[in-house]
Design a protein around this motif. Structure first.
Motif, PDB file in Angstrom:
ATOM      1  N   GLN A 698      34.699  30.125  23.760  1.00  0.00           N
ATOM      2  CA  GLN A 698      35.918  29.891  24.539  1.00  0.00           C
ATOM      3  C   GLN A 698      36.181  28.409  24.795  1.00  0.00           C
ATOM      4  O   GLN A 698      37.294  28.029  25.145  1.00  0.00           O
ATOM      5  N   SER A 699      35.153  27.580  24.634  1.00  0.00           N
ATOM      6  CA  SER A 699      35.307  26.153  24.932  1.00  0.00           C
ATOM      7  C   SER A 699      34.845  25.332  23.732  1.00  0.00           C
ATOM      8  O   SER A 699      33.644  25.200  23.476  1.00  0.00           O
ATOM      9  N   PRO A 725      50.581  26.690  31.299  1.00  0.00           N
ATOM     10  CA  PRO A 725      49.157  27.001  31.506  1.00  0.00           C
ATOM     11  C   PRO A 725      48.297  26.720  30.277  1.00  0.00           C
ATOM     12  O   PRO A 725      47.127  26.357  30.404  1.00  0.00           O
ATOM     13  N   ASN A 728      47.663  22.952  30.224  1.00  0.00           N
ATOM     14  CA  ASN A 728      46.667  22.609  31.245  1.00  0.00           C
ATOM     15  C   ASN A 728      45.268  23.036  30.813  1.00  0.00           C
ATOM     16  O   ASN A 728      44.282  22.306  31.011  1.00  0.00           O
ATOM     17  N   GLN A 729      45.178  24.212  30.214  1.00  0.00           N
ATOM     18  CA  GLN A 729      43.875  24.693  29.747  1.00  0.00           C
ATOM     19  C   GLN A 729      43.323  23.801  28.639  1.00  0.00           C
ATOM     20  O   GLN A 729      42.128  23.469  28.624  1.00  0.00           O
ATOM     21  N   GLU A 732      42.127  20.456  30.289  1.00  0.00           N
ATOM     22  CA  GLU A 732      40.855  20.596  31.003  1.00  0.00           C
ATOM     23  C   GLU A 732      39.696  20.771  30.032  1.00  0.00           C
ATOM     24  O   GLU A 732      38.601  20.230  30.246  1.00  0.00           O
ATOM     25  N   MET A 733      39.920  21.523  28.953  1.00  0.00           N
ATOM     26  CA  MET A 733      38.862  21.747  27.976  1.00  0.00           C
ATOM     27  C   MET A 733      38.488  20.441  27.274  1.00  0.00           C
ATOM     28  O   MET A 733      37.304  20.127  27.081  1.00  0.00           O
TER      29      MET A 733
END
Length: 846
Positions: A698-699, A725, A728-729, A732-733
């Motif tokens: 997921q990352s 969103p 933003n995701q 952040e990742m």
């Protein structure tokens, strides 16, 4: 209540105030409404604050004794505390005066108070026993001394035992027995004396027994009372305490705490002054010295004493320390003889370890040549005989290695984090251990460390290796310095430099990558001559770094040189030459030199097809790169079949589910988006995202790329609520994986700002555009296309707000960069020109 006190009762009041926990003392000061500036700061010695409080209380502007005693009665029994003179049945056997320079440690002293007096943790036997543990010179004894003086009113009997040698320990117990006038005391029968003292302690209360330097806990255990209503405080370098006492770690000093201590100790400040009383210059130098000494109190005390003794300025001492570190670590200062020097302290501890276990000594020697923090344990298993014979024998087994680590940690020269399986060693321990070796020995250990690090540093071309790369990176940087310091050169060392540089390059840490790439290149040239395929690879990597930073003029000659070198060594047709052609074409594409890029990409494609066959991953990659060029030129009809062919080939060769397949899906989706074919693009974006998540987790940077691309597709369609969103995701990742400052992070900030701008959320867009611009400028230099794009984006935002005067210079800067780097005819240059013309027309309109 008392209106006046006898001198004896007043002394007991002062002792009582000195013994109050800091929290209660501060409550008392607050309740008395003591004005600011009356008392020294909280970092001052507790006795000095008590003295200032008493002077204020009894002075003309103070609260008076009655108010003080009324409040104090809430914490202590005043009738008992202040009744008459000090009882004659008390005992004080403490060999040290209170340290007037003692600074900080308030949290630790509170922990000691809680453990010994408040009984707030653990079982009853543990409540009454505490042990200050830590490295030699970390301040264990001085903290114990401060505790004794601060809380002496809590005890009737305070005894101090020196435990470094058995003879000292026995002599201390004999002194206690003599002071207590114990029946049956015979100074010639030491074992019997120990039994007498233990029985007295077990039968009495309100005593404190301090056993200082209790490093050999097995030997000390037999001298400890088994019960009794008193308190036991040990200081020790031992790491494992078992059930003997509650361990309290004594940490190194923080920068400001250490700076204040140094300034007081060197007499630059008075004993009760705080940092604000010193000049900014002195505080700055003091902080720098603390950092270089890694917050070791003994070293700071030694420095302060030496500065006072030799009448030096702080700056003079720092200059001497930087050039004569080993020599100064031996200098205790003529006015301080209460503790051995840093060098002697660490040298003796190391000798004790070496006498017990040769492998543990080797492990410490290895640590002396690594970064001091978070040393991975796997390094010791990778030495293959190069990290000392004794260590090499035992390091192959995790169990035996763990035992060796425990032996090396016995005197706190190192500490272990069992969660991360890493070690930490103090910087000055490293300094002393290295200084004890001759130059040839230093070189031998440094060489072994370099080889061992090279074995545990994996290839950074696979993202799944990044956690291990990160784990070893700091030590690889130290290894690079060892190569310079000791003239170490080998193909293994050069490979370590290259691998570490590649990892930093992938992380966007360009300033750290460049010297490593340069060092690897120079080392291989020295080892292999000026013309060797490995050197061509080094040139290629360094050029890629320059290209990523927009330093195209520096990158091009390196890529050309690498190509010519491989052509000369490998012939005109070779997979490495195809790679060189591909990379040079990529540089031309980034510069907008499409006519020069295209034949190189075509040549690389044909060469790979001829050498590797029509169906090969490298052939598919060439097809993909040629399609990227066509897409940048707006030649969508030519790009699409190449993208499709590359995708099908990757699927056939690598399987339907592969990271490269996901990237190809992303690229094809991007082409459809550029053409406005949103319905065709969306399922490909979603498929690429899901595949990347499934394969890479997921990352992952590729997952962040897929999220960003899908978000931009939604944004182009005006589906802002769906896009935000995801952006933003992705942001952040990228911040989490690549760090707060990376070109991809700046790209995410830029894209999120564009979304806000399109929605008219100008106030939210502007700081993101500005942040992205500043990040690009810091990471990529002043003349990179991404910087020009950021300038243009910010200018368009100002234009939309009617802020024409602010927009115009940004458009001009962007235009100048694009014209210089990409040329007059590049589409980006033409776009900025149009934006500038529109702006100028708006300014001319009434």
């Amino acid at each position: 209540m008392y209106d006046s006190l006898s001198s004896e009762a007043r002394l007991k009041l002062i002792q009582c105030l000195n013994g109050l926990p800091q929290t209660q003392f501060e409550e008392l000061v607050f309740a008395l409404n003591v004005a600011l500036g009356v008392l020294p700061g909280k970092e001052a010695a507790h006795g000095l604050r008590t003295k200032a409080l008493m002077e204020w209380v009894e002075g003309p502007t103070g609260s008076g004794l009655r108010a003080l005693l009324d409040l104090l009665s809430k914490y202590v029994d005043l009738e008992t505390t202040l009744s008459g003179a000090i009882p004659t049945d008390t005992h004080w056997l403490v060999p040290y005066p209170r340290n007037p320079f003692f600074t900080g440690r308030e949290d630790l002293l509170q922990q000691m108070y809680d453990t010994l007096i408040c009984h707030q943790r653990a079982a009853l036997t543990q409540h009454k026993r505490a042990a200050l543990k830590g490295l030699g010179g970390i301040g264990k004894t001085q903290t114990a001394v401060e505790y004794v003086y601060r809380y002496q009113s809590k005890y009737k009997h305070i005894f101090w035992v020196r435990a470094e040698q058995t003879e000292e320990l026995l002599a201390s117990y004999s002194n206690i027995a003599q002071a207590l006038q114990l029946p049956g005391y015979d100074p010639t029968d030491r074992p019997a004396v120990v039994g007498l003292v233990k029985r007295w302690l077990e039968a009495n209360e309100r005593w404190l027994l301090v056993i200082d330097n209790a490093d050999d806990l097995r030997a000390v255990r037999q001298y400890l009372p088994l019960r009794g209503a008193g308190h036991l405080l040990l200081t020790t370098r031992a790491q494992a305490l078992g059930e003997i006492a509650q361990p309290l770690e004594v940490a190194k000093m923080g920068v400001d705490e250490g700076a204040l201590f140094l300034l007081r100790r060197s007499k630059v400040l008075s004993e009760d002054a705080d940092l604000s009383a010193a000049s900014e210059a002195d505080v700055g130098v003091a902080r720098a010295i603390v950092a270089e000494m890694d917050g070791l109190p003994l070293a700071l005390d030694q420095a302060g004493a030496y500065i006072e003794d030799q009448i030096l300025s702080l700056e003079e001492y720092r200059e001497y320390f930087q050039t004569k570190k080993a020599e100064l670590l031996q200098e205790r200062g003529g006015v301080s003889a209460d503790h051995d020097s840093v060098t002697i302290t660490f040298k003796l501890a190391f000798e004790k370890v070496a006498d017990k276990n040769a492998a543990a000594a080797d492990l410490l020697r290895v640590c002396a040549f690594l970064a001091p923090d978070e040393i991975p344990e796997e390094i010791f298993s990778a030495g293959d005989g190069l990290l000392g014979e004794a260590l090499s024998v035992v390091a192959q087994s995790k169990l035996t290695l763990s035992k060796i680590i425990a032996k090396a940690a016995r005197f706190s020269l190192i500490s272990r984090n069992p969660q991360t399986k890493t070690l930490t060693i103090h910087r000055l321990v490293q300094e002393v251990l290295r200084a004890e070796m001759d130059e040839e020995s230093q070189k031998q250990w440094a060489s072994g460390v370099v080889e061992a690090i090279a074995k545990v540093f994996p290839s950074a071309s696979k993202h799944e290796n990044w956690p291990q790369c990160d784990r070893v990176a700091a030590h690889a940087q130290v290894a690079a310095q060892l190569m310079t310091d000791y003239g170490l050169a080998s193909e293994t060392a050069a490979q370590l430099l290259n691998n570490t540089g590649y990892y930093f390059n992938e992380q966007g840490r360009y300033e750290e990558a460049e010297p490593l790439y340069t060092q690897a290149l120079e080392m291989n040239q020295q080892l292999l001559g000026k013309s060797h395929p490995s050197i061509a690879l080094n040139l290629n990597n360094l050029a890629g770094l320059y290209q990523a930073q927009g330093r195209y003029e520096e990158a091009e000659p390196l890529l050309t040189q690498a190509l010519e070198m491989n052509q000369q060594q490998l012939g005109q047709s070779h997979p490495s030459i195809a790679l060189n052609l591909n990379n040079l074409a990529g540089l031309y594409k980034d510069q907008g030199r499409y006519e020069e890029a295209e034949p190189l990409l075509t040549q690389a494609l044909e060469m790979r097809q001829q050498l590797l066959g029509k169906s090969h991953p490298q052939v598919a990659l060439s097809l993909n790169n040629l399609a990227l060029l066509y897409r940048d030129q707006g030649r969508y009809e030519e790009a699409e079949p190449l993208y499709t062919q590359a995708l099908e080939m990757f699927q056939q060769l690598l399987g339907k589910s592969h990271p490269q397949v996901a990237l190809s899906l992303n690229n094809l989706a991007g082409l459809y988006k550029d053409q406005g074919r949103y319905e065709e693009a969306e399922p490909l974006c979603i498929q690429a995202l899901e595949m990347s998540q499934q394969l890479l987790g997921q990352s992952h940077p590729q997952v962040a790329l897929s999220l960003n691309n899908l978000a931009m597709l939604y944004s182009d369609q005006g589906r802002y609520e769906a896009a935000e969103p995801l952006l933003n995701q992705a942001l952040e990742m990228r911040q989490q994986l690549l760090g707060q400052r990376h070109p991809s992070v700046a790209t995410s900030l830029n894209d999120l700002a564009a979304l806000y701008k399109d929605q008219g959320r100008y106030g939210e867009a502007e700081p993101l555009y500005t942040q992205a611009l500043e990040m690009f400028q810091q990471l990529l230099g002043k003349s990179h296309p991404s910087i020009a794009s950021s300038l243009n984006n910010l200018a368009v935002l100002y234009d939309a707000q009617g802020r024409y005067e602010e927009a115009e210079p940004l458009h001009l800067q962007a235009l100048a960069i694009f014209e210089q780097v990409l040329g007059l005819e590049h589409p980006h240059t033409q776009t900025v020109k149009r934006n500038l013309q529109i702006l100028l027309k708006k300014k001319e309109s009434p």
